[in-house]
Design an enzyme around this catalytic site. Structure first.
Site, PDB file in Angstrom:
ATOM      1  CG  HIS A  22      -1.925  -1.040   1.332  1.00 34.98           C
ATOM      2  ND1 HIS A  22      -2.120  -1.810   2.453  1.00 34.98           N
ATOM      3  CD2 HIS A  22      -2.828  -1.485   0.415  1.00 34.98           C
ATOM      4  CE1 HIS A  22      -3.115  -2.668   2.237  1.00 34.98           C
ATOM      5  NE2 HIS A  22      -3.549  -2.504   1.015  1.00 34.98           N
TER       6      HIS A  22
ATOM      7  CB  SER B 270      -4.308  -6.505   4.555  1.00 33.26           C
ATOM      8  OG  SER B 270      -3.961  -5.235   4.085  1.00 33.26           O
TER       9      SER B 270
HETATM   10  P1  ADP Z   1      -9.648  -3.798  -0.693  1.00 29.02           P
HETATM   11  O1  ADP Z   1     -10.511  -4.374   0.383  1.00 29.02           O
HETATM   12  O2  ADP Z   1     -10.202  -2.589  -1.347  1.00 29.02           O
HETATM   13  O3  ADP Z   1      -9.083  -4.781  -1.662  1.00 29.02           O
HETATM   14  P2  ADP Z   1      -7.019  -3.517   0.345  1.00 29.02           P
HETATM   15  O4  ADP Z   1      -6.658  -2.745   1.562  1.00 29.02           O
HETATM   16  O5  ADP Z   1      -6.748  -4.969   0.360  1.00 29.02           O
HETATM   17  O6  ADP Z   1      -8.488  -3.164   0.129  1.00 29.02           O
HETATM   18  O7  ADP Z   1      -6.296  -2.903  -0.920  1.00 29.02           O
HETATM   19  C1  ADP Z   1      -6.448  -1.564  -1.299  1.00 29.02           C
HETATM   20  C2  ADP Z   1      -5.826  -1.356  -2.648  1.00 29.02           C
HETATM   21  O8  ADP Z   1      -4.435  -1.592  -2.572  1.00 29.02           O
HETATM   22  C3  ADP Z   1      -6.334  -2.280  -3.751  1.00 29.02           C
HETATM   23  O9  ADP Z   1      -6.360  -1.560  -4.954  1.00 29.02           O
HETATM   24  C4  ADP Z   1      -5.303  -3.373  -3.812  1.00 29.02           C
HETATM   25  O10 ADP Z   1      -5.227  -3.962  -5.087  1.00 29.02           O
HETATM   26  C5  ADP Z   1      -4.060  -2.565  -3.511  1.00 29.02           C
HETATM   27  N1  ADP Z   1      -3.014  -3.407  -2.924  1.00 29.02           N
HETATM   28  C6  ADP Z   1      -3.136  -4.251  -1.891  1.00 29.02           C
HETATM   29  N2  ADP Z   1      -1.966  -4.882  -1.639  1.00 29.02           N
HETATM   30  C7  ADP Z   1      -1.082  -4.401  -2.560  1.00 29.02           C
HETATM   31  C8  ADP Z   1       0.279  -4.679  -2.874  1.00 29.02           C
HETATM   32  N3  ADP Z   1       0.969  -5.593  -2.229  1.00 29.02           N
HETATM   33  N4  ADP Z   1       0.840  -3.987  -3.879  1.00 29.02           N
HETATM   34  C9  ADP Z   1       0.124  -3.085  -4.569  1.00 29.02           C
HETATM   35  N5  ADP Z   1      -1.167  -2.808  -4.355  1.00 29.02           N
HETATM   36  C10 ADP Z   1      -1.769  -3.450  -3.375  1.00 29.02           C
END
Ligand code: ADP
Length: 173
Positions: free
Chosen positions: A17, A131
């Site tokens: 993130h 996460s």
């Molecule tokens: P959601 O419940 O919206 O998927 P997340 O907190 O899991 O929420 O992810 C938020 C955003 O960050 C999403 O667009 C996801 O694809 C991106 N994301 C999550 N992990 C990573 C990562 N390791 N690298 C790049 N982007 C990520």
């Protein structure tokens, strides 16, 4: 002023993130990190905790431009409109993310044609990271140092040790 929203659950924020936040912040004049309250996913960290963890990480990175972190509920496009945002930022890890994300982006564009979704492809080193992986490892007391920003490490461990002690307490009763 170009305003972008990076929405997510951030339960908790990871280095993946943070990488997207860093790269997206140079694309807009103001980045708002939207923390979805998300009742359906039942997050481990409540919304205030998730906001606080992200704010702490941003403070720990003074090289980042000013940005806001806000919790929101309901439709993303409504939140984006309320904030006058014209860009939604999402991260793409794998091709499996793509199908789902494309559908949401197209729906959001239909609901609100003035808002475009911009995708950042993950840096290779974070492509496996989520996460939920962090939560899984932390729940067993494993080492998450290479997955989350250093300044929130202890808070994640503390959360899981309090969950464990609540669980142990309820098992003994
Ligand atoms: P959601 O419940 O919206 O998927 P997340 O907190 O899991 O929420 O992810 C938020 C955003 O960050 C999403 O667009 C996801 O694809 C991106 N994301 C999550 N992990 C990573 C990562 N390791 N690298 C790049 N982007 C990520």
């Amino acid at each position: 002023m170009k305003i972008g929203i990076y929405p997510g659950t951030f339960d908790p924020i990871t280095l993946g993130h943070l990488d997207i936040i860093t790269r997206a912040s140079s694309l807009v004049d103001m980045l708002i990190i939207g923390v979805l309250i998300n009742h359906s996913k039942k997050p481990v960290f409540n919304a205030e905790e998730r906001v606080e963890l992200i704010e702490r990480v941003i403070k720990d990175h003074p090289e980042l431009p000013p940005m806001k972190v806000e919790a929101f509920d309901g439709l993303l496009v409504d939140f984006a409109k309320e904030k006058n945002a014209s860009i939604i930022v999402r991260g793409l890890r794998a091709i499996t993310d793509f199908e789902y994300e494309l559908q949401i982006a197209q729906t959001n564009h239909k609901l609100s044609p003035h808002i475009d979704t911009v995708f950042f492809n993950t840096r290779l080193e974070y492509s496996y990271l989520s996460s939920s992986t962090v939560r899984e490892i932390a729940s067993f007391g494993g080492n998450i140092k290479q997955f989350v920003p250093e300044c929130i490490l202890q808070s994640v461990y503390d959360k899981y040790s309090s969950i464990r002690s609540v669980n142990n307490g309820s098992k003994q009763n």
